[in-house]
Write a protein that holds these residues in place. Sequence first.
Motif, mmCIF file in Angstrom:
data_model
loop_
_atom_site.group_PDB
_atom_site.id
_atom_site.type_symbol
_atom_site.label_atom_id
_atom_site.label_comp_id
_atom_site.label_asym_id
_atom_site.label_seq_id
_atom_site.Cartn_x
_atom_site.Cartn_y
_atom_site.Cartn_z
ATOM 1 N N THR A 192 0.829 -1.208 0.000
ATOM 2 C CA THR A 192 0.000 0.000 0.000
ATOM 3 C C THR A 192 0.859 1.252 0.000
ATOM 4 N N VAL A 193 1.872 1.283 0.856
ATOM 5 C CA VAL A 193 2.750 2.456 0.924
ATOM 6 C C VAL A 193 3.496 2.647 -0.393
ATOM 7 N N CYS A 194 3.979 1.562 -0.981
ATOM 8 C CA CYS A 194 4.682 1.667 -2.275
ATOM 9 C C CYS A 194 3.741 2.165 -3.368
ATOM 10 N N LEU A 216 1.711 6.673 -6.847
ATOM 11 C CA LEU A 216 0.527 7.395 -7.318
ATOM 12 C C LEU A 216 0.543 8.878 -6.980
ATOM 13 N N LEU A 217 1.178 9.265 -5.895
ATOM 14 C CA LEU A 217 1.164 10.676 -5.504
ATOM 15 C C LEU A 217 1.771 11.606 -6.549
ATOM 16 N N PRO A 218 2.953 11.323 -7.143
ATOM 17 C CA PRO A 218 3.462 12.225 -8.182
ATOM 18 C C PRO A 218 2.516 12.319 -9.384
ATOM 19 N N HIS A 270 -0.729 11.990 -9.280
ATOM 20 C CA HIS A 270 -1.862 12.807 -8.825
ATOM 21 C C HIS A 270 -1.497 14.290 -8.859
ATOM 22 N N TRP A 271 -0.282 14.616 -8.395
ATOM 23 C CA TRP A 271 0.141 16.020 -8.390
ATOM 24 C C TRP A 271 0.238 16.574 -9.809
ATOM 25 N N SER A 272 0.765 15.787 -10.744
ATOM 26 C CA SER A 272 0.868 16.268 -12.131
ATOM 27 C C SER A 272 -0.524 16.459 -12.731
ATOM 28 N N GLN A 273 -1.452 15.573 -12.398
ATOM 29 C CA GLN A 273 -2.816 15.725 -12.903
ATOM 30 C C GLN A 273 -3.474 16.973 -12.321
ATOM 31 N N GLN A 274 -3.211 17.267 -11.061
ATOM 32 C CA GLN A 274 -3.756 18.484 -10.456
ATOM 33 C C GLN A 274 -3.182 19.729 -11.126
ATOM 34 N N GLU A 275 -1.896 19.688 -11.465
ATOM 35 C CA GLU A 275 -1.263 20.826 -12.158
ATOM 36 C C GLU A 275 -1.880 21.015 -13.542
ATOM 37 N N LYS A 276 -2.101 19.928 -14.262
ATOM 38 C CA LYS A 276 -2.743 20.025 -15.577
ATOM 39 C C LYS A 276 -4.159 20.574 -15.444
#
Length: 130
Positions: A53-55, A60-62, A64-70
């Motif tokens: 789960t942690v891996c 997934l976090l990077p 998610h961040w790139s999708q939020q920036e887009k």
Amino acid sequence: MNAIQHSFSPPQPIQEKPHTSRHKRNLRQRYCRVMAMEMGLKIGVNLIIATVTVCSLARLLPYHWSQQEKLREIRTQEKLMKENVDNLTVDFSRNFDPHQRKTIMQEQGYRFSPNQLRIVWSKYPQEKHQ
């Protein structure tokens, strides 16, 4: 005979522990070992699941961040396009307004009504001649 008499109770027999057979002790020890192994296995499986789960979250976090920036970029572009569309809508409604016909013709062409004076702007003011 007025002597104090002690109350005497007959000694009670010492109760011995019930003797458990070796077979029952072995069964109990075996049961405890099995339970310990089961708990260890459960903890190990839960640790593996937690690690996976942690891996997965770390991967997934990077993304998610790139999708939020887009998404922020798209929303900014949407605002700019909305302003552009609003301006074009105002121009469109003005161009098809029959009351604005003469002013639009003067803006787009160089025709002026005869009673208007033409003003020409110059960069430098002209010097007065003496």
